[in-house]
Design an enzyme around this catalytic site. Structure first.
Site, PDB file in Angstrom:
ATOM      1  N   GLU A 156       0.850  -1.200   0.000  1.00  0.00           N
ATOM      2  CA  GLU A 156       0.000   0.000   0.000  1.00  0.00           C
ATOM      3  C   GLU A 156       0.881   1.244   0.000  1.00  0.00           C
ATOM      4  O   GLU A 156       0.387   2.345   0.194  1.00  0.00           O
ATOM      5  CB  GLU A 156      -0.955  -0.004   1.179  1.00  0.00           C
ATOM      6  N   CYS A 183      -3.145  -4.630   3.919  1.00  0.00           N
ATOM      7  CA  CYS A 183      -2.038  -5.458   4.429  1.00  0.00           C
ATOM      8  C   CYS A 183      -2.024  -6.881   3.880  1.00  0.00           C
ATOM      9  O   CYS A 183      -1.222  -7.703   4.340  1.00  0.00           O
ATOM     10  CB  CYS A 183      -2.093  -5.506   5.952  1.00  0.00           C
ATOM     11  N   HIS A 211      -2.018 -12.046  10.612  1.00  0.00           N
ATOM     12  CA  HIS A 211      -1.637 -10.648  10.396  1.00  0.00           C
ATOM     13  C   HIS A 211      -1.531  -9.995  11.767  1.00  0.00           C
ATOM     14  O   HIS A 211      -2.253 -10.341  12.705  1.00  0.00           O
ATOM     15  CB  HIS A 211      -2.648  -9.910   9.519  1.00  0.00           C
TER      16      HIS A 211
END
Lengths: 131, 349
Positions: B80, B112, B236
């Site tokens: 990103e 992400c 994550h």
């Protein structure tokens, strides 16, 4: 922003991967790449040569008063690196906390060299870091 | 069936401590450290961006895999923080690893989880026979607005995974991958905006926990596997707290997630986070170990993978630079003023 010259992409081989030249006549290795061998002259038979990027510091200096394009980088270190394969190349040496001295072993890494303002191109280049 | 034939990682050497940021904003560093389960984060050098991190990781992945890089058929770079709005990061990667120009390449963005999306695309192309090898990269130099909670976590790093199908080359089979996706505006950055915006404390449940949990449960349903079947799990890790909580909710122990839990030491590397966690876990895995990975990207979605390590991992072990070693070697701490300068947050220059 300066309009980029063709070298922005034509020199990518040398800037990204340290690709120079090797003379198949005499075995001399060159960086940056050359069309004519410095030793053989007209007997030149040049091919591309990818250098590993491993070498050692021959000389270095700390730049305190940089040119405008590197005004936010100072102080930074520039040195001459003797590549393991022979040629000596100039390059930025990253301060990674390890001592930089004559004879320090270095390896090539991939970094930005210059970012042309907010709208211009980004110039990527090899740099060296002590190992 | 496709699997991982090589991987590589990169983490910048620079770090900033929570205390250094907290003192600028008059906040309680200890409370933040405890609340986020994080003590410092990585910071990119002035000469590093998502592309340079991708290149360093990709070069290590190629070396680790031992493949002929000219046989690489696709490179997908998830981030990103792509350095250009228009001009692919993936092209910088293919030239820098000296891949063939006869290659598919594209940049991906899914907050992400764009890196794991690149792995899934590579798997599809490899399994279909369209290409021999594909590379998925997750890389970021993420942005945190000065003074915002994200400033403590938004960091830099990346990992690259090469996917192939030759049994003798695969170090870890990917048994199954599934995804769970919905339109959930929990976090976003508009075109031209310097920093992302998020919905604060309300992003966790509808964003991270909903998608991570649903993707992981879907993986369990599709494979018949359960938490106890896995040696390790990687989630994550936007902070050090969420992955610990979601692991517990799903039935994983702290020991299962420990090798891949890196955020407490390097912050949230965004697209790199779950992939760096997987890389760190593979570093210490043994043949036969099963690893569960679930990424999360705001917006929102999760990709979940069931992975089984093969005997080949040991023969390639000497070719890998371990993630923990990368994280701990040559660490240099920066103060807040240097951090602002290196992130180009100072106006008027």
């Amino acid at each position: 922003m300066e309009k980029p010259s063709a070298s922005l992409w034509r020199k990518i081989g040398a800037r990204y991967n340290i690709i120079g030249s090797e003379c198949k006549t005499c075995g001399a290795k060159h960086f940056p790449p050359r069309i004519v061998c410095r030793k053989c002259g007209r007997e030149t038979k040049m091919v591309d040569k990818k250098f590993t990027g491993n070498g050692e510091v021959v000389s270095f200096t700390k730049i305190m008063v940089p040119p405008d394009m590197f005004k936010d980088e100072a102080p930074y270190i520039v040195g001459i690196i003797a590549l393991d394969e022979g040629p000596k190349v100039e390059g930025h040496i990253i301060d990674n906390g390890k001592a930089i001295e004559i004879g320090t072993k270095v390896r090539a890494v991939f970094r930005t060299m210059y970012v042309d303002g907010d709208e211009g191109p980004i110039y990527y280049h090899y740099k060296f870091e002590p190992v | 069936m496709s699997g991982i034939v090589g991987y590589g990682a990169h983490v910048p050497i620079y770090r900033i401590k929570v205390e250094e940021i907290a003192k600028v904003w008059g906040e309680d560093a200890n409370a933040i450290k405890a609340g986020l389960n994080l003590k410092e984060k990585s910071v990119p050098g002035r000469d590093e961006n998502a592309a340079t991190i991708a290149v360093e990781a990709a070069r290590r992945a190629v070396f680790h895999s031992g493949i002929d890089v000219k046989k690489l058929g696709a490179v997908y770079v998830g981030s990103e923080s792509h350095p250009y709005a228009v001009k692919p990061t993936a092209t910088v990667v293919i030239e820098s690893i000296m891949a063939s120009n006869n290659i598919m390449a594209a940049d991906l963005e899914f907050a992400c989880k764009a890196g794991t999306a690149g792995v899934q695309i590579s798997m599809g192309l490899v399994d279909s026979g369209m290409i021999e090898y594909g590379m998925g990269i997750g890389t970021d130099t993420s942005q945190g607005r000065p003074g915002d909670a994200l400033e403590y976590t938004a960091s830099a790093g990346g990992a690259a995974f090469i996917i192939g199908r030759e049994k003798k080359e695969i170090i870890a089979n990917i048994i199954k991958t599934v995804s769970y996706t919905s339109d959930t505006p929990d976090f976003w950055r508009r075109e031209g905006a310097a920093f992302p915006t998020h919905s604060g404390r309300f992003t966790g449940e509808p964003g991270y926990f909903r998608h991570t949990t649903n993707a992981t449960k879907l993986l369990f349903e599709n494979t018949g596997l359960k938490p106890a079947d896995f040696a390790y799990a990687v989630f994550h890790q936007p902070n050090g707290k969420f992955p610990v909580m979601v692991a517990k909710q799903l039935g994983f122990s702290d020991a299962q997630i420990a090798p891949g839990l890196l955020t407490p030491l390097i912050g949230n590397t965004y697209s790199g986070a779950s992939m760096l966690g997987l890389a760190a876990t593979l570093d210490i895995s043994k043949p036969g170990d099963k690893i569960m990975v679930t990424s999360f990207g705001s917006g929102a979605g999760s990709d979940s993978f069931a992975i089984e390590v093969t005997d080949n991992i040991d023969s390639k072990r000497s070719r890998i630079t371990g993630v923990r070693k990368l994280m701990e070697t040559n660490k240099k701490y920066v103060d807040y003023a240097t951090y602002l300068k290196d992130k180009d947050f100072i106006k008027g220059r």
